[in-house]
Design an enzyme around this catalytic site. Structure first.
Site, short mmCIF file in Angstrom:
data_model
loop_
_atom_site.label_atom_id
_atom_site.label_comp_id
_atom_site.label_asym_id
_atom_site.label_seq_id
_atom_site.Cartn_x
_atom_site.Cartn_y
_atom_site.Cartn_z
N GLU A 1 0.68 -1.20 -0.28
CA GLU A 1 -0.72 0.21 -0.45
C GLU A 1 0.87 1.15 -0.50
O GLU A 1 0.62 2.00 1.06
CB GLU A 1 -0.53 0.19 1.25
CG GLU A 1 -2.11 -0.95 1.42
CD GLU A 1 -2.81 -1.21 2.24
OE1 GLU A 1 -2.72 -0.95 3.28
OE2 GLU A 1 -4.10 -1.99 2.04
N GLU B 1 -6.13 -8.23 -1.36
CA GLU B 1 -5.97 -8.14 -0.13
C GLU B 1 -7.82 -7.70 -0.54
O GLU B 1 -8.06 -6.81 -1.02
CB GLU B 1 -5.47 -6.92 0.63
CG GLU B 1 -4.13 -7.06 1.55
CD GLU B 1 -4.12 -5.89 2.46
OE1 GLU B 1 -5.15 -5.42 3.12
OE2 GLU B 1 -2.89 -6.67 2.38
#
Ligand code: BG6
Length: 479
Positions: free
Chosen positions: A176, A377
Protein backbone atom coordinates in the site's frame (compact mmCIF):
# COMPACT_ATOMS: atom_id res chain seq x y z
CA UNK A 1 -15.21 -23.55 -19.49
CA UNK A 2 -14.25 -21.84 -16.25
CA UNK A 3 -14.14 -18.07 -16.33
CA UNK A 4 -10.91 -17.76 -14.40
CA UNK A 5 -7.58 -18.93 -15.81
CA UNK A 6 -6.52 -22.53 -15.12
CA UNK A 7 -3.46 -21.29 -13.25
CA UNK A 8 -5.45 -18.77 -11.21
CA UNK A 9 -3.58 -18.07 -7.98
CA UNK A 10 -6.07 -18.72 -5.18
CA UNK A 11 -4.78 -18.14 -1.69
CA UNK A 12 -4.71 -15.77 1.23
CA UNK A 13 -2.70 -12.84 2.54
CA UNK A 14 -1.08 -11.79 5.83
CA UNK A 15 1.75 -9.55 7.01
CA UNK A 16 4.58 -10.66 9.26
CA UNK A 17 4.07 -8.07 11.98
CA UNK A 18 0.39 -8.89 12.29
CA UNK A 19 0.79 -12.60 12.89
CA UNK A 20 4.33 -13.78 13.63
CA UNK A 21 4.74 -12.54 17.21
CA UNK A 22 8.19 -13.53 18.56
CA UNK A 23 9.02 -9.85 18.21
CA UNK A 24 12.38 -10.04 19.97
CA UNK A 25 13.24 -13.68 19.36
CA UNK A 26 16.34 -14.94 17.52
CA UNK A 27 17.88 -11.50 17.19
CA UNK A 28 14.89 -9.64 15.76
CA UNK A 29 14.94 -5.86 16.24
CA UNK A 30 11.90 -3.69 16.98
CA UNK A 31 9.90 -2.24 14.14
CA UNK A 32 7.29 0.52 14.05
CA UNK A 33 4.31 -1.78 14.75
CA UNK A 34 6.17 -3.18 17.77
CA UNK A 35 5.84 0.33 19.25
CA UNK A 36 2.05 0.38 18.78
CA UNK A 37 -0.45 -0.42 21.52
CA UNK A 38 -3.90 -1.83 20.82
CA UNK A 39 -7.04 0.23 20.33
CA UNK A 40 -10.61 -0.30 19.22
CA UNK A 41 -12.96 1.07 16.58
CA UNK A 42 -13.61 4.07 18.84
CA UNK A 43 -10.30 4.42 20.74
CA UNK A 44 -7.23 4.92 18.54
CA UNK A 45 -4.15 2.83 19.17
CA UNK A 46 -1.06 4.72 20.30
CA UNK A 47 2.55 4.69 19.22
CA UNK A 48 5.11 5.06 22.01
CA UNK A 49 8.80 5.87 21.75
CA UNK A 50 9.57 3.89 24.92
CA UNK A 51 7.86 0.64 25.79
CA UNK A 52 5.44 1.32 28.63
CA UNK A 53 5.24 -1.25 31.40
CA UNK A 54 1.90 -3.06 31.80
CA UNK A 55 0.82 -2.05 28.30
CA UNK A 56 -0.15 -4.51 25.62
CA UNK A 57 1.72 -4.28 22.32
CA UNK A 58 -0.23 -6.75 20.17
CA UNK A 59 2.47 -7.44 17.59
CA UNK A 60 4.77 -8.79 20.30
CA UNK A 61 2.92 -12.10 20.46
CA UNK A 62 0.27 -11.70 17.73
CA UNK A 63 -0.90 -15.24 16.89
CA UNK A 64 2.57 -16.70 17.32
CA UNK A 65 2.80 -17.83 13.70
CA UNK A 66 6.56 -17.92 14.26
CA UNK A 67 6.06 -21.13 16.20
CA UNK A 68 2.87 -22.35 14.47
CA UNK A 69 3.69 -21.83 10.81
CA UNK A 70 3.85 -25.54 9.95
CA UNK A 71 0.36 -26.18 11.29
CA UNK A 72 -0.96 -23.03 9.63
CA UNK A 73 0.52 -23.71 6.21
CA UNK A 74 -0.87 -27.26 6.40
CA UNK A 75 -4.35 -25.79 7.02
CA UNK A 76 -3.94 -23.45 4.05
CA UNK A 77 -2.87 -26.39 1.91
CA UNK A 78 -5.98 -28.22 3.07
CA UNK A 79 -8.06 -25.36 1.63
CA UNK A 80 -6.15 -25.82 -1.63
CA UNK A 81 -4.09 -22.61 -1.55
CA UNK A 82 -1.88 -22.11 -4.59
CA UNK A 83 -0.30 -18.97 -3.19
CA UNK A 84 0.40 -17.51 0.23
CA UNK A 85 1.06 -13.80 0.48
CA UNK A 86 3.17 -12.87 3.47
CA UNK A 87 5.92 -10.36 4.18
CA UNK A 88 9.44 -10.62 5.44
CA UNK A 89 9.87 -8.77 8.69
CA UNK A 90 12.77 -6.44 7.83
CA UNK A 91 13.96 -6.38 11.47
CA UNK A 92 14.43 -10.16 11.53
CA UNK A 93 17.01 -9.76 8.79
CA UNK A 94 18.49 -6.37 9.76
CA UNK A 95 17.47 -5.62 13.37
CA UNK A 96 18.10 -1.87 13.06
CA UNK A 97 18.10 -1.77 9.27
CA UNK A 98 21.68 -0.48 9.33
CA UNK A 99 23.85 -3.54 10.03
CA UNK A 100 26.49 -4.64 7.51
CA UNK A 101 25.68 -8.30 7.93
CA UNK A 102 22.22 -9.89 8.06
CA UNK A 103 20.95 -11.86 11.03
CA UNK A 104 21.33 -15.51 10.06
CA UNK A 105 18.64 -16.72 12.47
CA UNK A 106 16.10 -14.41 10.84
CA UNK A 107 17.03 -15.66 7.39
CA UNK A 108 16.67 -19.25 8.55
CA UNK A 109 13.09 -18.65 9.65
CA UNK A 110 12.04 -17.64 6.13
CA UNK A 111 14.06 -20.52 4.63
CA UNK A 112 11.89 -22.83 6.68
CA UNK A 113 8.65 -20.97 6.01
CA UNK A 114 9.06 -20.75 2.23
CA UNK A 115 10.29 -24.34 2.01
CA UNK A 116 7.23 -25.43 3.97
CA UNK A 117 5.01 -23.56 1.49
CA UNK A 118 6.75 -25.16 -1.47
CA UNK A 119 6.46 -28.62 0.10
CA UNK A 120 2.72 -28.08 0.13
CA UNK A 121 2.67 -26.85 -3.46
CA UNK A 122 2.07 -23.25 -2.34
CA UNK A 123 3.86 -20.39 -4.08
CA UNK A 124 5.00 -17.63 -1.69
CA UNK A 125 4.12 -14.08 -2.73
CA UNK A 126 6.38 -11.87 -0.67
CA UNK A 127 5.86 -8.26 0.34
CA UNK A 128 9.30 -6.84 0.99
CA UNK A 129 8.05 -4.05 3.23
CA UNK A 130 4.62 -4.33 4.81
CA UNK A 131 4.36 -1.65 7.51
CA UNK A 132 7.45 -3.10 9.26
CA UNK A 133 10.04 -0.36 9.16
CA UNK A 134 12.93 -0.83 11.62
CA UNK A 135 12.21 1.59 14.46
CA UNK A 136 15.89 2.57 14.61
CA UNK A 137 15.45 4.15 11.16
CA UNK A 138 12.62 6.26 12.53
CA UNK A 139 14.79 7.46 15.37
CA UNK A 140 17.82 8.21 13.24
CA UNK A 141 16.38 9.45 9.93
CA UNK A 142 12.71 10.26 10.56
CA UNK A 143 11.79 7.15 8.58
CA UNK A 144 11.48 7.41 4.82
CA UNK A 145 12.02 11.16 4.92
CA UNK A 146 15.70 10.25 5.10
CA UNK A 147 17.12 9.52 1.66
CA UNK A 148 19.57 7.13 3.36
CA UNK A 149 16.74 4.61 3.62
CA UNK A 150 16.97 3.90 -0.11
CA UNK A 151 20.39 2.28 0.41
CA UNK A 152 19.31 0.40 3.51
CA UNK A 153 16.27 -0.94 1.69
CA UNK A 154 18.44 -2.03 -1.23
CA UNK A 155 20.88 -3.84 1.10
CA UNK A 156 17.93 -5.70 2.52
CA UNK A 157 16.53 -6.52 -0.94
CA UNK A 158 19.85 -7.81 -2.20
CA UNK A 159 20.15 -10.18 0.75
CA UNK A 160 16.64 -11.59 0.54
CA UNK A 161 16.64 -11.86 -3.27
CA UNK A 162 19.83 -13.90 -3.23
CA UNK A 163 18.82 -16.02 -0.28
CA UNK A 164 15.33 -16.91 -1.52
CA UNK A 165 15.89 -16.85 -5.27
CA UNK A 166 14.99 -20.52 -5.62
CA UNK A 167 11.97 -20.35 -3.34
CA UNK A 168 10.24 -17.08 -4.20
CA UNK A 169 9.23 -15.85 -7.62
CA UNK A 170 6.60 -13.18 -6.87
CA UNK A 171 7.62 -10.02 -4.98
CA UNK A 172 5.84 -6.80 -4.02
CA UNK A 173 8.09 -3.86 -3.21
CA UNK A 174 5.93 -1.91 -0.71
CA UNK A 175 2.57 -2.69 0.79
CA UNK A 176 0.00 0.00 0.00
CA UNK A 177 2.63 2.50 -1.04
CA UNK A 178 -0.11 5.10 -1.58
CA UNK A 179 -0.75 5.14 2.18
CA UNK A 180 1.90 7.85 2.07
CA UNK A 181 -0.45 10.13 0.16
CA UNK A 182 -2.71 10.20 3.22
CA UNK A 183 -2.10 11.32 6.81
CA UNK A 184 -2.71 7.81 8.18
CA UNK A 185 0.28 6.50 6.22
CA UNK A 186 2.63 8.59 8.34
CA UNK A 187 3.02 5.99 11.07
CA UNK A 188 3.04 2.57 9.49
CA UNK A 189 4.05 3.26 5.93
CA UNK A 190 6.48 6.19 6.07
CA UNK A 191 7.59 6.07 9.70
CA UNK A 192 8.02 9.86 9.72
CA UNK A 193 7.27 9.97 13.43
CA UNK A 194 10.67 10.67 14.95
CA UNK A 195 10.21 11.27 18.69
CA UNK A 196 6.41 11.02 18.53
CA UNK A 197 4.38 9.31 21.23
CA UNK A 198 0.61 9.52 21.18
CA UNK A 199 -2.53 8.38 19.35
CA UNK A 200 -1.87 7.39 15.75
CA UNK A 201 -4.75 9.62 14.70
CA UNK A 202 -3.10 12.74 16.15
CA UNK A 203 0.29 12.63 14.49
CA UNK A 204 0.78 16.12 13.02
CA UNK A 205 0.27 15.91 9.27
CA UNK A 206 3.01 17.35 7.10
CA UNK A 207 2.13 16.76 3.44
CA UNK A 208 5.52 18.01 2.22
CA UNK A 209 7.30 15.47 4.41
CA UNK A 210 5.00 12.73 3.16
CA UNK A 211 5.52 13.59 -0.50
CA UNK A 212 9.30 13.71 -0.13
CA UNK A 213 9.34 10.43 1.80
CA UNK A 214 7.19 8.90 -0.92
CA UNK A 215 9.69 9.97 -3.54
CA UNK A 216 12.34 8.01 -1.66
CA UNK A 217 10.06 4.97 -1.63
CA UNK A 218 9.45 5.32 -5.38
CA UNK A 219 13.19 5.38 -6.06
CA UNK A 220 13.76 2.43 -3.70
CA UNK A 221 10.97 0.46 -5.32
CA UNK A 222 12.26 1.13 -8.83
CA UNK A 223 15.83 0.28 -7.86
CA UNK A 224 14.66 -3.03 -6.40
CA UNK A 225 12.68 -3.87 -9.53
CA UNK A 226 15.57 -2.91 -11.81
CA UNK A 227 18.05 -4.92 -9.76
CA UNK A 228 15.75 -7.94 -9.75
CA UNK A 229 15.18 -7.77 -13.50
CA UNK A 230 18.91 -7.56 -14.14
CA UNK A 231 19.94 -10.33 -11.77
CA UNK A 232 16.95 -12.63 -11.38
CA UNK A 233 15.04 -12.71 -14.64
CA UNK A 234 12.74 -15.39 -13.23
CA UNK A 235 11.31 -12.93 -10.68
CA UNK A 236 7.98 -11.18 -11.19
CA UNK A 237 7.94 -7.80 -9.48
CA UNK A 238 4.72 -6.10 -8.46
CA UNK A 239 3.53 -2.93 -6.78
CA UNK A 240 0.76 -2.79 -4.20
CA UNK A 241 -1.88 -0.08 -3.84
CA UNK A 242 -4.54 0.44 -1.20
CA UNK A 243 -7.31 1.14 -3.68
CA UNK A 244 -9.83 3.53 -2.20
CA UNK A 245 -12.53 3.57 -4.83
CA UNK A 246 -14.53 6.76 -4.64
CA UNK A 247 -17.61 7.97 -6.46
CA UNK A 248 -18.85 11.53 -6.86
CA UNK A 249 -21.60 11.99 -4.26
CA UNK A 250 -23.84 13.62 -6.88
CA UNK A 251 -23.72 14.23 -10.63
CA UNK A 252 -22.91 17.89 -10.04
CA UNK A 253 -19.92 18.65 -12.27
CA UNK A 254 -18.14 20.13 -9.24
CA UNK A 255 -18.41 16.78 -7.47
CA UNK A 256 -17.21 14.88 -10.54
CA UNK A 257 -14.12 17.07 -10.76
CA UNK A 258 -13.46 16.84 -7.04
CA UNK A 259 -13.64 13.06 -7.23
CA UNK A 260 -11.27 12.98 -10.18
CA UNK A 261 -8.74 14.95 -8.17
CA UNK A 262 -9.25 12.64 -5.19
CA UNK A 263 -8.80 9.50 -7.30
CA UNK A 264 -5.62 10.92 -8.78
CA UNK A 265 -4.02 11.90 -5.51
CA UNK A 266 -5.11 8.84 -3.56
CA UNK A 267 -5.01 6.02 -6.07
CA UNK A 268 -3.27 6.91 -9.32
CA UNK A 269 -0.35 9.09 -8.24
CA UNK A 270 1.77 6.21 -6.94
CA UNK A 271 0.91 3.58 -9.51
CA UNK A 272 1.39 5.99 -12.39
CA UNK A 273 4.97 6.30 -11.18
CA UNK A 274 5.44 2.59 -10.56
CA UNK A 275 3.79 1.33 -13.74
CA UNK A 276 4.54 4.12 -16.23
CA UNK A 277 7.89 5.07 -14.77
CA UNK A 278 7.33 8.78 -14.43
CA UNK A 279 5.38 11.30 -12.40
CA UNK A 280 2.04 12.05 -14.03
CA UNK A 281 1.24 15.47 -15.53
CA UNK A 282 -1.11 16.27 -12.62
CA UNK A 283 1.68 15.73 -10.02
CA UNK A 284 2.67 19.38 -10.18
CA UNK A 285 -0.89 20.44 -9.32
CA UNK A 286 -0.78 18.21 -6.23
CA UNK A 287 2.62 19.59 -5.23
CA UNK A 288 1.43 23.18 -5.74
CA UNK A 289 -1.59 22.55 -3.54
CA UNK A 290 0.78 21.81 -0.64
CA UNK A 291 3.57 24.22 -1.61
CA UNK A 292 5.84 21.21 -2.08
CA UNK A 293 9.11 21.30 -3.98
CA UNK A 294 10.44 17.88 -4.88
CA UNK A 295 14.06 17.23 -3.97
CA UNK A 296 15.30 14.72 -6.51
CA UNK A 297 18.86 13.68 -7.26
CA UNK A 298 20.38 13.31 -10.67
CA UNK A 299 19.44 9.95 -12.05
CA UNK A 300 16.27 9.53 -9.99
CA UNK A 301 14.00 9.95 -12.99
CA UNK A 302 16.01 7.44 -15.04
CA UNK A 303 15.70 4.96 -12.20
CA UNK A 304 11.93 5.41 -12.11
CA UNK A 305 11.84 4.70 -15.85
CA UNK A 306 14.02 1.62 -15.56
CA UNK A 307 12.22 0.06 -12.62
CA UNK A 308 8.62 -0.34 -13.72
CA UNK A 309 6.66 -3.26 -12.30
CA UNK A 310 5.53 -6.43 -14.09
CA UNK A 311 2.15 -6.71 -12.44
CA UNK A 312 -0.19 -4.52 -10.44
CA UNK A 313 -1.67 -5.62 -7.13
CA UNK A 314 -4.06 -3.90 -4.77
CA UNK A 315 -6.21 -4.19 -1.70
CA UNK A 316 -9.92 -3.57 -1.99
CA UNK A 317 -12.29 -3.53 0.97
CA UNK A 318 -14.77 -0.74 0.44
CA UNK A 319 -15.68 2.41 -1.43
CA UNK A 320 -16.85 5.84 -0.44
CA UNK A 321 -18.08 9.13 -1.88
CA UNK A 322 -16.55 12.51 -2.53
CA UNK A 323 -18.19 15.95 -2.83
CA UNK A 324 -16.89 19.43 -3.40
CA UNK A 325 -18.63 20.97 -0.40
CA UNK A 326 -19.36 18.01 1.82
CA UNK A 327 -22.07 18.40 4.36
CA UNK A 328 -22.88 14.70 4.03
CA UNK A 329 -22.17 12.14 6.73
CA UNK A 330 -18.68 10.64 6.98
CA UNK A 331 -18.02 6.92 6.57
CA UNK A 332 -15.07 5.10 8.17
CA UNK A 333 -12.45 3.20 6.28
CA UNK A 334 -8.97 1.85 6.18
CA UNK A 335 -6.44 4.64 5.95
CA UNK A 336 -8.91 7.16 4.65
CA UNK A 337 -12.49 8.05 5.37
CA UNK A 338 -14.96 9.47 2.86
CA UNK A 339 -18.64 10.28 2.62
CA UNK A 340 -21.43 7.78 3.16
CA UNK A 341 -23.01 6.17 0.15
CA UNK A 342 -26.77 5.78 0.73
CA UNK A 343 -26.85 2.66 -1.45
CA UNK A 344 -24.32 0.67 0.54
CA UNK A 345 -24.23 -1.14 3.87
CA UNK A 346 -21.22 -1.03 6.14
CA UNK A 347 -19.28 -3.47 8.30
CA UNK A 348 -19.21 -3.19 12.10
CA UNK A 349 -16.18 -0.94 11.64
CA UNK A 350 -18.07 1.34 9.26
CA UNK A 351 -16.33 0.19 6.06
CA UNK A 352 -18.86 0.40 3.22
CA UNK A 353 -19.31 -2.91 1.44
CA UNK A 354 -19.32 -2.59 -2.34
CA UNK A 355 -18.70 -5.72 -4.43
CA UNK A 356 -19.70 -4.06 -7.70
CA UNK A 357 -17.09 -1.41 -6.95
CA UNK A 358 -14.47 -4.15 -7.25
CA UNK A 359 -15.54 -4.93 -10.81
CA UNK A 360 -15.50 -1.24 -11.67
CA UNK A 361 -12.09 -0.83 -10.07
CA UNK A 362 -10.54 -3.81 -11.86
CA UNK A 363 -11.78 -2.42 -15.16
CA UNK A 364 -10.46 1.07 -14.46
CA UNK A 365 -7.01 -0.18 -13.49
CA UNK A 366 -6.71 -2.56 -16.41
CA UNK A 367 -7.90 0.06 -18.91
CA UNK A 368 -5.19 2.38 -17.64
CA UNK A 369 -2.21 0.03 -17.48
CA UNK A 370 -2.87 -3.18 -19.43
CA UNK A 371 -0.62 -5.32 -17.21
CA UNK A 372 -1.78 -8.37 -15.20
CA UNK A 373 -3.67 -7.56 -11.99
CA UNK A 374 -4.03 -9.35 -8.71
CA UNK A 375 -6.38 -8.65 -5.80
CA UNK A 376 -4.03 -9.27 -2.89
CA UNK A 377 -6.34 -8.11 -0.08
CA UNK A 378 -10.09 -8.19 0.31
CA UNK A 379 -12.28 -9.38 3.14
CA UNK A 380 -14.63 -8.65 5.99
CA UNK A 381 -13.36 -7.76 9.44
CA UNK A 382 -16.07 -8.97 11.80
CA UNK A 383 -16.78 -10.09 15.35
CA UNK A 384 -16.94 -13.89 15.21
CA UNK A 385 -19.05 -15.74 17.74
CA UNK A 386 -18.24 -19.25 18.82
CA UNK A 387 -21.27 -21.52 19.16
CA UNK A 388 -21.61 -23.79 22.17
CA UNK A 389 -20.20 -26.70 20.20
CA UNK A 390 -17.19 -24.54 19.28
CA UNK A 391 -18.15 -23.99 15.64
CA UNK A 392 -17.95 -20.56 13.99
CA UNK A 393 -20.69 -19.97 11.45
CA UNK A 394 -19.40 -16.93 9.61
CA UNK A 395 -22.06 -16.73 6.92
CA UNK A 396 -21.62 -12.93 6.74
CA UNK A 397 -18.00 -13.45 5.65
CA UNK A 398 -18.98 -16.04 3.06
CA UNK A 399 -21.59 -13.65 1.74
CA UNK A 400 -19.05 -10.82 1.45
CA UNK A 401 -16.44 -12.95 -0.30
CA UNK A 402 -18.93 -14.68 -2.58
CA UNK A 403 -20.20 -11.35 -3.89
CA UNK A 404 -16.71 -9.99 -4.44
CA UNK A 405 -15.52 -13.12 -6.25
CA UNK A 406 -18.61 -12.99 -8.48
CA UNK A 407 -17.76 -9.40 -9.44
CA UNK A 408 -14.13 -10.35 -10.00
CA UNK A 409 -15.33 -12.95 -12.48
CA UNK A 410 -17.48 -10.27 -14.08
CA UNK A 411 -14.39 -8.13 -14.57
CA UNK A 412 -12.58 -11.05 -16.21
CA UNK A 413 -15.52 -11.39 -18.58
CA UNK A 414 -15.14 -7.68 -19.26
CA UNK A 415 -11.59 -8.44 -20.45
CA UNK A 416 -9.41 -7.90 -17.38
CA UNK A 417 -6.29 -10.08 -17.06
CA UNK A 418 -6.55 -11.25 -13.45
CA UNK A 419 -3.79 -13.46 -12.02
CA UNK A 420 -5.12 -14.32 -8.61
CA UNK A 421 -6.92 -13.54 -5.40
CA UNK A 422 -5.59 -13.58 -1.85
CA UNK A 423 -8.24 -12.51 0.67
CA UNK A 424 -6.86 -10.69 3.67
CA UNK A 425 -6.15 -12.30 7.00
CA UNK A 426 -6.82 -15.86 5.85
CA UNK A 427 -5.99 -16.74 9.44
CA UNK A 428 -7.15 -14.38 12.22
CA UNK A 429 -4.50 -11.81 13.06
CA UNK A 430 -3.96 -8.38 14.62
CA UNK A 431 -5.80 -5.57 12.81
CA UNK A 432 -3.46 -2.95 11.35
CA UNK A 433 -5.65 0.10 11.93
CA UNK A 434 -6.80 -0.64 15.46
CA UNK A 435 -4.46 -3.33 16.77
CA UNK A 436 -7.42 -5.51 17.68
CA UNK A 437 -7.81 -9.28 17.61
CA UNK A 438 -11.60 -8.90 17.83
CA UNK A 439 -11.69 -7.72 14.21
CA UNK A 440 -11.31 -11.08 12.53
CA UNK A 441 -10.95 -11.84 8.83
CA UNK A 442 -9.85 -15.47 8.82
CA UNK A 443 -11.03 -18.78 7.48
CA UNK A 444 -9.08 -20.11 10.46
CA UNK A 445 -10.03 -18.96 13.93
CA UNK A 446 -7.27 -18.36 16.47
CA UNK A 447 -7.87 -18.49 20.22
CA UNK A 448 -6.27 -15.16 21.01
CA UNK A 449 -8.04 -12.19 22.54
CA UNK A 450 -7.60 -8.48 23.04
CA UNK A 451 -6.56 -8.80 26.66
CA UNK A 452 -3.63 -10.94 25.54
CA UNK A 453 -5.19 -14.23 26.70
CA UNK A 454 -5.80 -17.32 24.57
CA UNK A 455 -4.06 -20.62 23.98
CA UNK A 456 -3.32 -19.98 20.29
CA UNK A 457 -5.24 -23.05 19.15
CA UNK A 458 -6.60 -22.97 15.61
CA UNK A 459 -10.11 -23.91 14.38
CA UNK A 460 -11.66 -24.16 10.95
CA UNK A 461 -14.58 -21.72 10.48
CA UNK A 462 -17.53 -22.44 8.19
CA UNK A 463 -15.89 -20.19 5.58
CA UNK A 464 -12.89 -22.55 5.56
CA UNK A 465 -14.94 -25.31 3.96
CA UNK A 466 -16.70 -22.87 1.65
CA UNK A 467 -13.42 -21.40 0.35
CA UNK A 468 -11.97 -24.89 -0.14
CA UNK A 469 -14.86 -25.66 -2.50
CA UNK A 470 -14.45 -22.35 -4.31
CA UNK A 471 -10.81 -23.15 -4.97
CA UNK A 472 -11.54 -26.75 -5.99
CA UNK A 473 -13.97 -25.53 -8.64
CA UNK A 474 -11.75 -22.60 -9.71
CA UNK A 475 -14.42 -20.18 -8.60
CA UNK A 476 -17.30 -21.85 -10.42
CA UNK A 477 -19.17 -22.98 -7.30
CA UNK A 478 -19.74 -20.00 -5.01
CA UNK A 479 -22.79 -21.36 -3.15
C1 BG6 B 1 -4.67 -3.06 4.65
C2 BG6 B 1 -3.31 -3.48 5.16
O1 BG6 B 1 -4.75 -1.67 4.70
O2 BG6 B 1 -5.78 -3.42 5.34
C3 BG6 B 1 -3.32 -4.64 6.13
O3 BG6 B 1 -2.42 -3.79 4.11
C4 BG6 B 1 -4.52 -4.50 7.04
O4 BG6 B 1 -2.10 -4.65 6.81
C5 BG6 B 1 -5.78 -4.54 6.19
O5 BG6 B 1 -4.56 -5.44 8.06
C6 BG6 B 1 -7.07 -4.53 6.96
O6 BG6 B 1 -7.10 -3.46 7.85
P1 BG6 B 1 -7.37 -3.70 9.38
O7 BG6 B 1 -7.14 -2.42 10.03
O8 BG6 B 1 -8.78 -4.16 9.48
O9 BG6 B 1 -6.40 -4.75 9.81
Amino acid sequence: MAILRDDFLWGGAVAANQLEGAWDVDGKGDSVPDHCTNGTHTTPKRVTVEFEPDTLYPSHDAIDFYHHYEEDIALMAEMGFKVFRTSINWTRIFPTGMEDEPNEKGLEFYDKLFTCCKDHGIEPLVTISHYELPYALVEKYNGWYGRELIDYYMNYCKVIFERYKDLVKYWLTFNEINAGTMPMGTVLSLGTIQGYSGPVTEVPDEPCVRLQALHHQFVASALAVKYAHENYPQFKMGNMICFITSYPLTCKPEDILENQAKMRETNWYCSDVQVRGEYPAYAQAIWDKYGFELKAEEGDFDILKEGTVDFYTFSYYMSNCVAKNPDAEQADGNIVAGLKNPYLEASDWGWQIDPIGLRWTLNEIYDRYRIPLMVVENGLGAFDKKEEDGSINDDYRIDYLRKHIAEMKGAVEDGVDLMGYTPWGCIDLVAASTGEMAKRYGFIYVEKYDDGTGDYSRKRKKSFFWYKKVIETNGEDLD
